[in-house]
Design an enzyme around this catalytic site. Structure first.
Site, short mmCIF file in Angstrom:
data_model
loop_
_atom_site.label_atom_id
_atom_site.label_comp_id
_atom_site.label_asym_id
_atom_site.label_seq_id
_atom_site.Cartn_x
_atom_site.Cartn_y
_atom_site.Cartn_z
N ASP A 1 4.02 3.36 6.83
CA ASP A 1 3.14 3.23 8.35
C ASP A 1 3.84 2.64 9.35
OD1 ASP A 1 3.21 0.76 6.96
OD2 ASP A 1 1.68 -0.03 8.31
N PHE B 1 13.25 3.78 11.62
CA PHE B 1 11.99 3.11 11.09
C PHE B 1 11.00 4.71 10.51
CE2 PHE B 1 7.74 1.94 11.05
CZ PHE B 1 7.82 0.49 10.53
N GLU C 1 7.90 2.40 -5.93
CA GLU C 1 7.93 1.89 -4.66
C GLU C 1 8.01 3.24 -3.71
OE1 GLU C 1 7.30 -0.38 -2.65
OE2 GLU C 1 8.19 -2.33 -3.30
N ASP C 2 7.61 3.00 -2.55
CA ASP C 2 7.71 4.14 -1.47
C ASP C 2 9.17 4.00 -1.02
OD1 ASP C 2 6.81 1.82 -0.31
OD2 ASP C 2 6.07 2.92 1.39
N ARG D 1 0.25 6.74 7.71
CA ARG D 1 0.45 6.87 6.25
C ARG D 1 -0.24 8.36 5.69
NH1 ARG D 1 1.46 1.91 3.86
NH2 ARG D 1 0.24 -0.12 5.21
N LYS E 1 0.81 -1.01 0.14
CA LYS E 1 -0.10 0.06 0.12
C LYS E 1 0.90 1.21 -0.24
CE LYS E 1 -3.11 -2.38 3.17
NZ LYS E 1 -3.71 -2.11 4.57
N GLY E 2 2.11 1.34 0.34
CA GLY E 2 2.95 2.18 0.68
C GLY E 2 3.00 3.26 -0.30
N ASP F 1 14.28 -1.36 1.32
CA ASP F 1 15.03 -1.46 2.37
C ASP F 1 15.84 -2.81 2.38
OD1 ASP F 1 15.43 -2.41 5.11
OD2 ASP F 1 13.70 -1.70 6.02
N LYS G 1 16.79 3.08 1.45
CA LYS G 1 17.52 2.45 2.95
C LYS G 1 18.71 1.74 2.49
CE LYS G 1 14.83 2.27 6.72
NZ LYS G 1 13.97 1.50 7.77
C1 PRP Z 1 7.29 -1.81 2.21
C2 PRP Z 1 7.60 -0.90 0.77
C3 PRP Z 1 8.14 -2.08 0.27
C4 PRP Z 1 8.67 -3.07 1.12
C5 PRP Z 1 10.27 -2.87 1.34
O1 PRP Z 1 6.07 -2.51 1.95
O2 PRP Z 1 6.32 -0.57 0.38
O3 PRP Z 1 7.30 -2.87 -0.69
O4 PRP Z 1 8.30 -2.62 2.49
O5 PRP Z 1 11.02 -3.59 2.22
P1 PRP Z 1 12.17 -4.53 1.78
O6 PRP Z 1 13.03 -3.89 0.67
O7 PRP Z 1 12.71 -4.86 3.21
O8 PRP Z 1 11.38 -5.78 1.29
P2 PRP Z 1 5.18 -2.89 3.29
O9 PRP Z 1 5.51 -4.48 3.42
O10 PRP Z 1 5.55 -2.42 4.75
O11 PRP Z 1 3.84 -2.99 3.05
P3 PRP Z 1 3.05 -1.71 2.92
O12 PRP Z 1 3.42 -1.21 1.65
O13 PRP Z 1 1.42 -2.04 2.48
O14 PRP Z 1 3.00 -0.73 3.91
#
Ligand code: PRP
Length: 180
Positions: free
Chosen positions: A157, A150, A97-98, A163, A40-41, A101, A129
């Site tokens: 979120d 974080f 992507e938002d 969000r 969703k991000g 990580d 990140k």
């Molecule tokens: C977040 C973000 C990426 C992912 C990145 O999504 O939107 O898709 O984490 O993390 P990574 O590089 O460690 O895989 P999240 O799973 O938090 O879901 P959301 O977008 O619904 O908040």
């Protein structure tokens, strides 16, 4: 107690999203890329980005899951909650992507997409990140490189909170105090 420290103001984000839009327009002149948002991000960033783009685009979304509720660390497992609705075959795909990580989500998404034979795939993320990478992933458009904090706001979120905030914040202090 947890508290929020501003990292990027709405004005700083707006300037960076504008720059990203100008780069994408230049690279995709005469084309009609498919912007693929990872929910969703991405929803706030993608909504702002598409409104700044002066080229035709198609939109689709996938929902991947890598974090559990109430957790501030990736579980390292990725699954598809909601897949593509359109065909990506022979299309120029830009993943939106938002935040990237560990890279595990993007790595999984790239493999999922490559099997569907798009003409090209590029990646655009607002936040990178980079110090937290567990797997190397290609990123073509980056808004901000961010520290290992974080982060919440502008679509990101903590257990579905924050969000809606217009800026990006580091969530500091005792995160467990926020868990229900
Ligand atoms: C977040 C973000 C990426 C992912 C990145 O999504 O939107 O898709 O984490 O993390 P990574 O590089 O460690 O895989 P999240 O799973 O938090 O879901 P959301 O977008 O619904 O908040």
């Amino acid at each position: 107690m947890a508290n929020l420290q501003i990292l990027f103001t709405p004005e700083e984000i707006d300037a960076v999203v504008t720059k990203l839009a100008r780069s994408i327009e230049k690279d995709y002149a005469g084309k009609k890329p498919l912007l693929l948002g990872a929910l969703k991000g991405c929803f706030v960033f993608m909504a702002d980005l598409v409104r700044k783009l002066d080229i035709p685009v198609e939109l689709d979304f996938v929902k991947l899951s890598s974090y559990g509720p109430g957790r501030s660390q990736s579980k390292g497992r990725v699954s598809i909650v909601h897949g593509l609705q359109c065909s990506v075959k022979a299309k120029d795909v830009i993943i939106i992507e938002d935040i990237i990580d560990t890279g595990l989500t993007l790595d999984f998404l790239l493999e999922y997409l490559q099997a569907k034979k798009p003409s090209s795939i590029r990646v655009c993320t607002l936040l990178d990140k980079v110090a937290c990478r567990k797997v190397q992933v290609p990123i073509d458009y980056t808004g901000f490189v961010v520290p290992d904090s974080f982060l919440v706001g502008y679509g990101l979120d903590y257990d579905e909170r924050y969000r809606h905030l217009p800026g990006v914040y580091a969530l500091e202090g005792e995160l467990s105090s926020l868990d229900d």
